[in-house]
Motif scaffolding. Structure first.
Motif, PDB file in Angstrom:
ATOM      1  N   HIS A   1      -8.801   3.314  12.129  1.00  0.00           N
ATOM      2  CA  HIS A   1      -9.438   2.048  11.757  1.00  0.00           C
ATOM      3  C   HIS A   1      -9.611   1.875  10.253  1.00  0.00           C
ATOM      4  O   HIS A   1     -10.309   0.931   9.824  1.00  0.00           O
ATOM      5  N   ALA A   2      -9.028   2.724   9.443  1.00  0.00           N
ATOM      6  CA  ALA A   2      -9.098   2.517   7.996  1.00  0.00           C
ATOM      7  C   ALA A   2      -8.232   1.325   7.608  1.00  0.00           C
ATOM      8  O   ALA A   2      -7.243   1.006   8.269  1.00  0.00           O
ATOM      9  N   ILE A   3      -8.606   0.661   6.516  1.00  0.00           N
ATOM     10  CA  ILE A   3      -7.853  -0.478   5.995  1.00  0.00           C
ATOM     11  C   ILE A   3      -7.522  -0.217   4.533  1.00  0.00           C
ATOM     12  O   ILE A   3      -8.406   0.123   3.737  1.00  0.00           O
ATOM     13  N   LEU A   4      -6.238  -0.365   4.185  1.00  0.00           N
ATOM     14  CA  LEU A   4      -5.793  -0.285   2.799  1.00  0.00           C
ATOM     15  C   LEU A   4      -5.304  -1.665   2.383  1.00  0.00           C
ATOM     16  O   LEU A   4      -4.374  -2.211   2.982  1.00  0.00           O
ATOM     17  N   SER A   5      -5.927  -2.233   1.380  1.00  0.00           N
ATOM     18  CA  SER A   5      -5.541  -3.556   0.910  1.00  0.00           C
ATOM     19  C   SER A   5      -4.267  -3.490   0.077  1.00  0.00           C
ATOM     20  O   SER A   5      -3.763  -2.405  -0.251  1.00  0.00           O
ATOM     21  N   GLY A   6      -3.780  -4.664  -0.299  1.00  0.00           N
ATOM     22  CA  GLY A   6      -2.509  -4.745  -1.005  1.00  0.00           C
ATOM     23  C   GLY A   6      -2.498  -3.971  -2.314  1.00  0.00           C
ATOM     24  O   GLY A   6      -3.459  -3.969  -3.069  1.00  0.00           O
ATOM     25  N   TYR A   7      -1.392  -3.273  -2.549  1.00  0.00           N
ATOM     26  CA  TYR A   7      -1.135  -2.536  -3.781  1.00  0.00           C
ATOM     27  C   TYR A   7      -2.078  -1.353  -4.000  1.00  0.00           C
ATOM     28  O   TYR A   7      -2.140  -0.808  -5.103  1.00  0.00           O
ATOM     29  N   ALA A   8      -2.804  -0.952  -2.980  1.00  0.00           N
ATOM     30  CA  ALA A   8      -3.613   0.263  -3.106  1.00  0.00           C
ATOM     31  C   ALA A   8      -2.682   1.464  -3.204  1.00  0.00           C
ATOM     32  O   ALA A   8      -1.709   1.584  -2.458  1.00  0.00           O
ATOM     33  N   GLY A   9      -2.985   2.374  -4.134  1.00  0.00           N
ATOM     34  CA  GLY A   9      -2.189   3.574  -4.317  1.00  0.00           C
ATOM     35  C   GLY A   9      -3.033   4.814  -4.120  1.00  0.00           C
ATOM     36  O   GLY A   9      -4.139   4.907  -4.664  1.00  0.00           O
ATOM     37  N   VAL A  10      -2.539   5.769  -3.322  1.00  0.00           N
ATOM     38  CA  VAL A  10      -3.330   6.947  -2.958  1.00  0.00           C
ATOM     39  C   VAL A  10      -2.625   8.207  -3.447  1.00  0.00           C
ATOM     40  O   VAL A  10      -1.455   8.453  -3.123  1.00  0.00           O
ATOM     41  N   HIS A  11      -3.333   9.000  -4.224  1.00  0.00           N
ATOM     42  CA  HIS A  11      -2.826  10.253  -4.791  1.00  0.00           C
ATOM     43  C   HIS A  11      -2.571  11.271  -3.692  1.00  0.00           C
ATOM     44  O   HIS A  11      -3.235  11.274  -2.646  1.00  0.00           O
ATOM     45  N   GLN A  12      -1.617  12.165  -3.938  1.00  0.00           N
ATOM     46  CA  GLN A  12      -1.291  13.184  -2.939  1.00  0.00           C
ATOM     47  C   GLN A  12      -2.504  14.042  -2.596  1.00  0.00           C
ATOM     48  O   GLN A  12      -3.378  14.283  -3.424  1.00  0.00           O
ATOM     49  N   PHE A  13      -2.557  14.470  -1.335  1.00  0.00           N
ATOM     50  CA  PHE A  13      -3.586  15.330  -0.767  1.00  0.00           C
ATOM     51  C   PHE A  13      -4.948  14.652  -0.586  1.00  0.00           C
ATOM     52  O   PHE A  13      -5.910  15.312  -0.195  1.00  0.00           O
ATOM     53  N   CYS A  14      -5.059  13.363  -0.862  1.00  0.00           N
ATOM     54  CA  CYS A  14      -6.331  12.682  -0.614  1.00  0.00           C
ATOM     55  C   CYS A  14      -6.566  12.495   0.883  1.00  0.00           C
ATOM     56  O   CYS A  14      -5.630  12.427   1.676  1.00  0.00           O
ATOM     57  N   LYS A  15      -7.851  12.377   1.242  1.00  0.00           N
ATOM     58  CA  LYS A  15      -8.254  12.092   2.618  1.00  0.00           C
ATOM     59  C   LYS A  15      -9.081  10.808   2.629  1.00  0.00           C
ATOM     60  O   LYS A  15      -9.974  10.635   1.790  1.00  0.00           O
TER      61      LYS A  15
ATOM     62  N   ALA B   1       0.857  -1.187   0.000  1.00  0.00           N
ATOM     63  CA  ALA B   1       0.000   0.000   0.000  1.00  0.00           C
ATOM     64  C   ALA B   1       0.898   1.243   0.000  1.00  0.00           C
ATOM     65  O   ALA B   1       1.891   1.302   0.721  1.00  0.00           O
ATOM     66  N   GLN B   2       0.539   2.228  -0.804  1.00  0.00           N
ATOM     67  CA  GLN B   2       1.421   3.361  -1.031  1.00  0.00           C
ATOM     68  C   GLN B   2       0.662   4.676  -0.860  1.00  0.00           C
ATOM     69  O   GLN B   2      -0.375   4.896  -1.499  1.00  0.00           O
ATOM     70  N   LEU B   3       1.189   5.569  -0.015  1.00  0.00           N
ATOM     71  CA  LEU B   3       0.618   6.901   0.146  1.00  0.00           C
ATOM     72  C   LEU B   3       1.559   7.936  -0.439  1.00  0.00           C
ATOM     73  O   LEU B   3       2.727   8.000  -0.064  1.00  0.00           O
ATOM     74  N   ALA B   4       1.047   8.765  -1.342  1.00  0.00           N
ATOM     75  CA  ALA B   4       1.807   9.921  -1.807  1.00  0.00           C
ATOM     76  C   ALA B   4       1.771  10.997  -0.721  1.00  0.00           C
ATOM     77  O   ALA B   4       1.190  10.824   0.347  1.00  0.00           O
TER      78      ALA B   4
END
Length: 262
Positions: free
Chosen positions: A146-160, A135-138
């Motif tokens: 309590h949030a869950i990020l599954s495998g290989y999830a990619g999050v764009h910068q400035f997202c909430k 899982a990758q956070l920009a």
């Protein structure tokens, strides 16, 4: 007495509690502070102005507190703050913050961070989250409790990402995710309420019913966001047991800056 392996390099200026353990070939920089009970495995590098709380476990080959991967960074004394009780697996990369934001990257308490996870500069991650492998956070991403990020999830910068949200495997996320919502896909789409996660955390049936009603106003009623916020306010009054949860969804709509996944 600290259990520091003979091959580890700990700068004399680093501040480590007497109960901290440091494994073979790990490196601890001069501006690092580590509190009681934390275990640093082998081949871990912890540098920068990094503060680490109690009872964390760092597995091998992590890079913690390195310079942000941001060309605007010019050596400012920005920080990384890690809370207590976190499990941080192999090959993770956590970067310092930047002067363009608050100057600090934060990870809260009791998080499960799997292998190859990246927390970029200025990310703000709450407590009790789960990040699956890769899982990758920009930069500048905010993740609620309590949030869950599954495998290989990619999050764009400035997202909430709101509390109790669930991000599916391989999801490409470029917009904000309200609390309790399950999203997946590339591009990401809302798939419903994270009901299973809420049940596991002890949410009552009236609470879940209220969250589902709020979800329908946002996603199934063809309302604008302003109309949805007004509808959620009415639901708060009609469903008092779920009112704090519905309010959390309504408040999130007011702070979403990239638009919500719909």
């Amino acid at each position: 007495m600290m259990k520091i392996h003979a091959t580890a390099i700990v700068d004399p200026k680093a501040e480590l509690d007497s109960s901290v353990e440091v494994g073979p070939y790990s490196i601890i920089g001069p501006n690092v502070r580590i509190d009681a009970g934390t275990v640093v495995g082998p081949h871990v590098v912890i540098e920068g102005h990094t503060t680490i709380g109690k009872d964390n476990r760092f597995f091998q080959f992590g890079s913690i507190g390195a310079a942000p991967q941001d060309k605007k960074w010019n050596g400012e004394p920005t920080r990384l703050e890690i809370g207590s009780g976190n499990t941080i697996r192999e090959f993770v990369t956590f970067n310092l913050g930047t002067a363009q934001d608050e100057g600090v990257t934060r990870l809260g308490d009791d998080n499960w961070i799997s292998a190859y996870v990246h927390l970029a500069h200025d990310c703000q991650v709450g407590s009790h989250t789960i990040f699956s492998n890769n899982a990758q956070l920009a930069g500048h991403v905010h993740v609620g409790d309590h949030a869950i990020l599954s495998g290989y999830a990619g999050v764009h910068q400035f997202c909430k990402i709101g509390a109790h949200a669930f991000i599916g495997m391989y999801t490409s996320l470029t917009q904000d995710v309200p609390p309790f919502v399950l999203v997946s896909g590339n591009p990401a789409g809302a798939r419903g309420v994270n009901i299973e996660g809420l049940k596991r955390r002890g949410f009552t049936r009236p609470q879940i019913d209220g969250i589902r009603a709020a979800y329908k106003h946002i996603y199934r009623s063809n309302l604008t966001l302003e109309e949805a916020k007004a509808a959620l306010l009415r639901e708060e009054e009609a469903m008092p047991e779920a009112a704090p949860d519905i309010r959390a969804m309504r408040d999130f709509l007011g702070i979403a800056t990239r638009g919500i996944v719909r």
